[in-house]
Motif scaffolding. Structure first.
Motif, short mmCIF file in Angstrom:
data_model
loop_
_atom_site.label_atom_id
_atom_site.label_comp_id
_atom_site.label_asym_id
_atom_site.label_seq_id
_atom_site.Cartn_x
_atom_site.Cartn_y
_atom_site.Cartn_z
N GLY A 1 -6.64 -1.73 -6.49
CA GLY A 1 -5.35 -1.26 -7.01
C GLY A 1 -4.94 0.09 -6.41
N GLU A 2 -5.66 0.52 -5.35
CA GLU A 2 -5.32 1.80 -4.69
C GLU A 2 -4.05 1.65 -3.87
N VAL A 3 -3.93 0.48 -3.25
CA VAL A 3 -2.79 0.19 -2.37
C VAL A 3 -2.15 -1.09 -2.89
N LYS A 4 -0.82 -1.12 -2.91
CA LYS A 4 -0.14 -2.33 -3.39
C LYS A 4 0.14 -3.26 -2.22
N ARG A 5 -0.10 -4.54 -2.43
CA ARG A 5 0.30 -5.54 -1.43
C ARG A 5 1.82 -5.62 -1.45
N ALA A 6 2.42 -5.99 -0.33
CA ALA A 6 3.88 -6.12 -0.28
C ALA A 6 4.35 -7.14 -1.30
N PRO A 7 5.56 -6.95 -1.89
CA PRO A 7 6.08 -7.96 -2.81
C PRO A 7 6.21 -9.31 -2.10
N GLU A 8 6.11 -10.37 -2.89
CA GLU A 8 6.12 -11.76 -2.38
C GLU A 8 7.27 -12.00 -1.38
N ILE A 9 8.44 -11.45 -1.70
CA ILE A 9 9.62 -11.72 -0.87
C ILE A 9 9.40 -11.19 0.56
N PHE A 10 8.76 -10.01 0.69
CA PHE A 10 8.46 -9.47 2.02
C PHE A 10 7.49 -10.40 2.76
N ILE A 11 6.49 -10.90 2.02
CA ILE A 11 5.48 -11.77 2.65
C ILE A 11 6.15 -13.06 3.11
N LYS A 12 7.01 -13.63 2.21
CA LYS A 12 7.70 -14.89 2.54
C LYS A 12 8.59 -14.74 3.77
N LEU A 13 9.24 -13.57 3.87
CA LEU A 13 10.17 -13.34 4.99
C LEU A 13 9.43 -12.81 6.23
N ASN A 14 8.11 -12.83 6.19
CA ASN A 14 7.29 -12.32 7.30
C ASN A 14 7.57 -10.85 7.59
N LEU A 15 7.83 -10.08 6.54
CA LEU A 15 8.17 -8.66 6.73
C LEU A 15 7.15 -7.73 6.08
N GLU A 16 5.92 -8.23 5.92
CA GLU A 16 4.91 -7.39 5.29
C GLU A 16 4.69 -6.10 6.10
N TRP A 17 4.73 -6.23 7.42
CA TRP A 17 4.52 -5.08 8.28
C TRP A 17 5.57 -4.00 8.02
N ALA A 18 6.84 -4.43 7.76
CA ALA A 18 7.92 -3.47 7.52
C ALA A 18 7.67 -2.74 6.19
N TYR A 19 7.19 -3.50 5.20
CA TYR A 19 6.90 -2.91 3.90
C TYR A 19 5.80 -1.84 4.05
N ARG A 20 4.80 -2.16 4.87
CA ARG A 20 3.68 -1.22 5.03
C ARG A 20 4.15 0.06 5.72
N LEU B 1 7.27 1.23 5.49
CA LEU B 1 8.10 1.94 4.50
C LEU B 1 7.22 2.72 3.51
N LYS B 2 6.12 2.09 3.08
CA LYS B 2 5.25 2.72 2.09
C LYS B 2 4.44 3.85 2.71
N ASN B 3 4.14 3.70 3.99
CA ASN B 3 3.27 4.66 4.64
C ASN B 3 3.76 4.94 6.06
N PRO B 4 4.83 5.79 6.18
CA PRO B 4 5.46 6.00 7.50
C PRO B 4 4.49 6.50 8.57
N SER B 5 3.35 7.08 8.15
CA SER B 5 2.41 7.58 9.17
C SER B 5 1.78 6.42 9.95
N ARG B 6 1.95 5.18 9.44
CA ARG B 6 1.38 4.03 10.15
C ARG B 6 2.26 3.59 11.32
N ILE B 7 3.43 4.21 11.48
CA ILE B 7 4.39 3.74 12.48
C ILE B 7 3.75 3.67 13.87
N GLY B 8 2.91 4.69 14.19
CA GLY B 8 2.26 4.72 15.50
C GLY B 8 1.47 3.45 15.74
N ARG B 9 0.76 2.97 14.69
CA ARG B 9 -0.07 1.77 14.82
C ARG B 9 0.79 0.54 15.08
#
Ligand code: UDP
Length: 265
Positions: free
Chosen positions: A221-240, A242-250
């Motif tokens: 429960g430290e990190v939240k998985r992307a909401p279902e709608i993001f996963i369904k739309l194949n946008l989990e990466w975008a959610y991650r 948004l939640k953690n902009p420092s990951r943009i480099g990765r």
């Protein structure tokens, strides 16, 4: 050099024996920029994983995303490690598209987190023990408590955080072996977890290791998985991002990965 070759022969032999023992067909993979990714559905991956839990000898499952594949393109050792796994699934929609661009698609995305949860749900019914290794102190313990609520009957044989010195590694292996676990979740982030598994495979007594990155953080429960709608739309990466902009480099590995796949095509 001789020892290295012997190891590769042994890996191949074990792999062949295990597949045959479980009646699995030879792997059907697509080579994505040097990494063999299994063309399996989620349910097929789950059946293979469950079979490997009950097969003697240490097996490994990795779930590469575009970032790891780009890393493996430059790192031959990592590439060999990924290619020596018993199962390598396409985690990340980027790998699914990469295989499509190459003209040899995989049936669907098989995310490490989802595969792990589905496997743990099955193991809760059969009672094989699971060891949780990785993440910051106390995270694995919180994941254990949550798992015991979520999947009654699950046996968590032990926990260990993922911050250690090289000299602690033998003791960690001993702790895992003593726990009697059949399954080991290694959550040290990529490529550390893949390299750790490859280095210790010969000493471990578990039957299956899964290198599954931030899975313990989500289970705790430290990190939240992307909401279902993001996963369904194949946008989990975008959610991650948004939640953690420092990951943009990765995530910059993603466009490079697509360009490389197009070049290879
Ligand atoms: N981690 C660890 N030991 C380390 C470095 C990282 O246990 O030396 C853990 C970190 O605390 C986190 C996980 O590895 O729980 C990496 O999570 P991330 O979401 O970055 O994984 P990835 O995206 O690589 O799957």
């Amino acid at each position: 050099m001789v020892a290295y070759l012997m190891d590769r022969v042994r890996d191949f032999w074990l792999y062949f024996v295990k597949r045959k023992a479980k009646g699995f067909a030879m792997r059907n993979t697509v080579n994505v920029l040097g990494v063999n990714v299994d063309k399996v559905t989620f349910d097929e991956a789950l059946d293979i994983a469950e079979g490997l839990v009950r097969t003697e000898g240490v097996s490994a499952i990795f779930t590469p995303n575009p970032e790891i594949i780009m890393c493996a393109k430059e790192d031959e050792k990592l590439r060999e490690i990924l290619n020596s796994a018993e199962l390598c699934t396409a985690d990340g929609i980027g790998v699914v598209y990469g295989a499509k661009i190459l003209g040899d698609p995989v049936p669907e995305r098989v995310a490490g987190f989802d595969l792990t949860c589905a496997l743990l749900e099955r193991l809760a019914k059969t009672g094989e023990g699971v060891f949780l290794f990785g993440a910051k102190p106390q995270v694995a313990e919180r994941a254990k408590a949550n798992l015991e609520k979520k999947y009654p009957g699950i046996v968590i044989s032990g926990t260990r955080n993922g911050y250690f010195k090289p000299q602690d590694e033998d003791e960690i292996v001993e702790e895992i072996n003593k726990s009697g676990a059949k399954v080991l979740l290694v959550c040290l982030g990529a490529p550390k977890q893949e390299k750790w598994i490859a280095k210790h495979k010969g000493m471990l007594k578990v039957n299956l290791c899964l290198g599954v990155g931030g899975t313990l953080d989500v289970l705790a429960g430290e990190v939240k998985r992307a909401p279902e709608i993001f996963i369904k739309l194949n946008l989990e990466w975008a959610y991650r991002i948004l939640k953690n902009p420092s990951r943009i480099g990765r995530f910059m590995a993603l466009p490079k990965f697509v360009i490389e796949a197009l070049k290879e095509k």
